[in-house]
Design a protein around this motif. Structure first.
Motif, PDB file in Angstrom:
ATOM      1  N   TYR A  41       0.802  -1.225   0.000  1.00 20.09           N
ATOM      2  CA  TYR A  41       0.000   0.000   0.000  1.00 20.09           C
ATOM      3  C   TYR A  41       0.831   1.269   0.000  1.00 20.09           C
ATOM      4  N   TRP A  42       1.956   1.283   0.700  1.00 17.82           N
ATOM      5  CA  TRP A  42       2.676   2.533   0.870  1.00 17.82           C
ATOM      6  C   TRP A  42       3.053   3.224  -0.442  1.00 17.82           C
ATOM      7  N   PRO A  43       3.584   2.517  -1.449  1.00 18.50           N
ATOM      8  CA  PRO A  43       3.871   3.222  -2.704  1.00 18.50           C
ATOM      9  C   PRO A  43       2.629   3.860  -3.328  1.00 18.50           C
ATOM     10  N   CYS A  44       1.465   3.226  -3.168  1.00 16.76           N
ATOM     11  CA  CYS A  44       0.216   3.826  -3.652  1.00 16.76           C
ATOM     12  C   CYS A  44      -0.036   5.147  -2.934  1.00 16.76           C
ATOM     13  N   ALA A  45       0.049   5.108  -1.616  1.00 13.07           N
ATOM     14  CA  ALA A  45      -0.225   6.301  -0.806  1.00 13.07           C
ATOM     15  C   ALA A  45       0.795   7.397  -1.069  1.00 13.07           C
ATOM     16  N   TRP A  46       2.066   7.012  -1.249  1.00 15.63           N
ATOM     17  CA  TRP A  46       3.096   8.011  -1.544  1.00 15.63           C
ATOM     18  C   TRP A  46       2.778   8.758  -2.834  1.00 15.63           C
ATOM     19  N   TRP A  63      -9.738   3.282  -0.891  1.00 19.53           N
ATOM     20  CA  TRP A  63      -9.930   2.283  -1.929  1.00 19.53           C
ATOM     21  C   TRP A  63      -8.643   1.518  -2.231  1.00 19.53           C
ATOM     22  N   MET A  64      -7.545   2.238  -2.295  1.00 14.12           N
ATOM     23  CA  MET A  64      -6.285   1.566  -2.619  1.00 14.12           C
ATOM     24  C   MET A  64      -5.779   0.720  -1.453  1.00 14.12           C
ATOM     25  N   LEU A  65      -6.135   1.091  -0.235  1.00 10.68           N
ATOM     26  CA  LEU A  65      -5.817   0.236   0.905  1.00 10.68           C
ATOM     27  C   LEU A  65      -6.598  -1.072   0.811  1.00 10.68           C
ATOM     28  N   LEU A  66      -7.884  -0.974   0.495  1.00  6.48           N
ATOM     29  CA  LEU A  66      -8.687  -2.178   0.309  1.00  6.48           C
ATOM     30  C   LEU A  66      -8.119  -3.030  -0.818  1.00  6.48           C
ATOM     31  N   GLY A  67      -7.722  -2.381  -1.900  1.00 10.47           N
ATOM     32  CA  GLY A  67      -7.137  -3.105  -3.014  1.00 10.47           C
ATOM     33  C   GLY A  67      -5.840  -3.789  -2.643  1.00 10.47           C
ATOM     34  N   ALA A  68      -5.022  -3.121  -1.829  1.00  7.19           N
ATOM     35  CA  ALA A  68      -3.757  -3.716  -1.405  1.00  7.19           C
ATOM     36  C   ALA A  68      -4.001  -4.970  -0.565  1.00  7.19           C
ATOM     37  N   ILE A  69      -4.981  -4.901   0.322  1.00 11.56           N
ATOM     38  CA  ILE A  69      -5.295  -6.060   1.170  1.00 11.56           C
ATOM     39  C   ILE A  69      -5.781  -7.224   0.320  1.00 11.56           C
ATOM     40  N   ALA A  70      -6.724  -6.932  -0.586  1.00 18.44           N
ATOM     41  CA  ALA A  70      -7.311  -8.001  -1.403  1.00 18.44           C
ATOM     42  C   ALA A  70      -6.308  -8.594  -2.372  1.00 18.44           C
ATOM     43  N   MET A  71      -5.567  -7.742  -3.078  1.00 20.62           N
ATOM     44  CA  MET A  71      -4.671  -8.251  -4.114  1.00 20.62           C
ATOM     45  C   MET A  71      -3.401  -8.845  -3.527  1.00 20.62           C
ATOM     46  N   ARG A 285       7.109  -1.185   7.862  1.00 16.94           N
ATOM     47  CA  ARG A 285       5.773  -0.574   7.911  1.00 16.94           C
ATOM     48  C   ARG A 285       5.883   0.846   8.449  1.00 16.94           C
ATOM     49  N   PHE A 286       6.689   1.027   9.486  1.00 18.97           N
ATOM     50  CA  PHE A 286       6.879   2.357  10.058  1.00 18.97           C
ATOM     51  C   PHE A 286       7.728   3.223   9.136  1.00 18.97           C
ATOM     52  N   ALA A 287       8.723   2.611   8.472  1.00 19.30           N
ATOM     53  CA  ALA A 287       9.524   3.359   7.498  1.00 19.30           C
ATOM     54  C   ALA A 287       8.613   3.923   6.413  1.00 19.30           C
ATOM     55  N   GLY A 288       7.646   3.119   5.967  1.00 17.32           N
ATOM     56  CA  GLY A 288       6.704   3.589   4.958  1.00 17.32           C
ATOM     57  C   GLY A 288       5.892   4.779   5.430  1.00 17.32           C
ATOM     58  N   LEU A 289       5.509   4.762   6.701  1.00 15.20           N
ATOM     59  CA  LEU A 289       4.761   5.885   7.264  1.00 15.20           C
ATOM     60  C   LEU A 289       5.601   7.160   7.264  1.00 15.20           C
ATOM     61  N   LEU A 290       6.874   7.026   7.603  1.00 16.23           N
ATOM     62  CA  LEU A 290       7.763   8.189   7.630  1.00 16.23           C
ATOM     63  C   LEU A 290       7.961   8.771   6.229  1.00 16.23           C
ATOM     64  N   VAL A 291       8.103   7.894   5.246  1.00 21.72           N
ATOM     65  CA  VAL A 291       8.230   8.375   3.871  1.00 21.72           C
ATOM     66  C   VAL A 291       6.920   9.028   3.429  1.00 21.72           C
ATOM     67  N   PHE A 292       5.793   8.453   3.828  1.00 27.03           N
ATOM     68  CA  PHE A 292       4.498   9.040   3.483  1.00 27.03           C
ATOM     69  C   PHE A 292       4.386  10.456   4.031  1.00 27.03           C
ATOM     70  N   ALA A 293       4.849  10.659   5.245  1.00 22.69           N
ATOM     71  CA  ALA A 293       4.795  12.003   5.834  1.00 22.69           C
ATOM     72  C   ALA A 293       5.574  12.991   4.974  1.00 22.69           C
TER      73      ALA A 293
END
Length: 302
Positions: A41-46, A63-71, A285-293
C-alpha cells in the motif's frame, strides 16, 4: 521449528477467533500478517500524496488500501499454489495451508478468484488511465513465483510488482509529467529489494538445500552492505522525486526521519538471526509511514 525460524502461518489475534473452517483461508491470504499489505500500500499512498491528490482524491487512500489487502491476499494464494512443493520442504513455510494440505488447490483457486473480485471493485473506482496501468501489472504478478527458480534476484522482480501502485496512484490523481514519477518508482524498487533481502535471511539455509535463489544468498557475507546500497539508492531517488515536485533543499529534511530509521535497521541487523531479520523486515511498515509524511508535506506545499 526453532525460535530463530518462526512459522510463516500462525493462529493468533483475530484469526484465532474465526470459525475453524475459515482459518486456513485467512492464513492463506496472510490476513494474520498485515505487514505485506502495508508494504504494497505505501507506494500507492506516496504517489497519491506527492502527486497532489491528498485532498482532491482522498477517497482513493481508502480504496487503494482495500485493493492492497485483497490483491496481496490473492497474490499470496497464487504464490502458494505455485510454490506448494517448495514450501513443504522449508521449515518456515511448511505449515502454509496449501503446502500442508489444509486447503486444496481447487479451494485456493476459488479463494483467489473471490479476492480478485474485491480487487475488481477497487479497479472500477479508478480513472480509465489508472485502470489500464493497474491491469498491466498482471504479467509481473504472474511471473513472480517462478523468479526464485531462474534468477539470483527475485527480490528485484518483487520490487517491480510491489512498487507498481506508485504508477497507478500517480496516474489516478493526474500527477505532473517529468522525472518525479520515474524517480519515485525507482526508489520504491530499491526499497523493496532491500527489505525483502532482509526477509530472505530467514531462509538461507533451507534455500541452499533445495536450490532456491535469493538476493540474500547472492550477497552472502556482504548482505548488510548490499542492503545499505539499496536503501541509499531508495532515499536518493525519493529525494530526487521530492525535488522535482518542489525544488527546495528543505524537501531533503522531510526524508531525514525515514533515513534515520533505515540506518537503524542496518546498524542493529543480525543476519544470522531469523527472528531479528523478521523484526527488521516488519519495521518497514513504520519506514513507509515516515516516507508518506515526507511525500504528504511536499505534495501539499503551495
Amino acid at each position: 521449528m526453532t525460535a530463530l525460524h518462526p512459522p510463516d502461518s500462525q493462529l493468533r489475534g483475530l484469526i484465532a477467533l474465526l470459525p475453524s473452517a475459515a482459518r486456513p483461508y485467512a492464513l492463506l491470504a496472510r490476513f494474520d500478517r498485515p505487514i505485506g499489505w502495508w508494504l504494497l500500500y505505501w507506494p500507492c499512498a506516496w504517489a497519491l500524496a506527492l502527486g497532489g491528490g491528498a485532498i482532491s482524491h482522498w477517497p482513493l487512500f481508502g480504496w487503494m488500501l482495500l485493493g492492497a489487502i485483497a490483491m496481496r491476499g490473492a497474490g499470496c494464494v497464487y504464490n502458494d499454489i505455485v510454490d506448494r512443493d517448495l514450501d513443504a520442504r522449508v521449515a518456515r513455510t511448511a505449515s502454509r495451508p496449501v503446502a500442508s494440505g489444509a486447503v486444496s488447490v481447487r479451494g485456493a483457486l476459488l479463494w483467489a478468484a473471490l479476492l480478485s473480485l474485491v480487487g475488481l471493485l477497487v479497479l472500477l473506482q479508478l480513472p480509465r488511465a489508472a485502470q489500464i496501468v493497474a491491469l498491466a501489472s498482471l504479467f509481473l504478478v504472474a511471473g513472480y513465483p517462478f523468479m526464485k527458480r531462474i534468477t539470483w534476484w527475485p527480490q528485484a522482480w518483487l520490487g517491480l510488482v510491489f512498487s507498481w501502485g506508485a504508477l497507478v496512484g500517480w496516474v489516478a490523481v493526474g500527477g505532473s509529467a517529468g522525472l518525479a514519477l520515474p524517480l519515485l518508482y525507482a526508489g520504491c524498487i530499491a526499497w523493496v529489494i532491500g527489505y525483502d533481502t532482509i526477509y530472505a535471511l530467514q531462509d538461507i539455509e533451507d534455500d541452499m538445500l533445495i536450490g532456491v535463489k535469493s538476493s540474500a544468498r547472492a550477497m552472502g557475507s556482504h548482505v548488510r552492505g548490499g542492503v545499505a546500497v539499496c536503501y541509499v539508492a531508495a532515499l536518493a531517488c525519493w529525494g530526487g522525486a521530492l525535488w522535482m515536485v518542489r525544488p527546495d533543499p528543505l524537501v531533503f529534511v522531510a526524508l531525514l526521519p525515514a533515513a534515520l530509521h533505515l540506518t537503524g535497521q542496518l546498524v542493529t541487523l543480525d543476519p544470522a538471526n531469523g527472528a531479528d531479520a523478521l523484526a527488521k523486515f516488519r519495521s518497514n511498515r513504520f519506514a513507509g509511514l515516515l516516507v508518506f509524511a515526507a511525500m504528504l508535506v511536499v505534495g501539499m506545499a503551495p
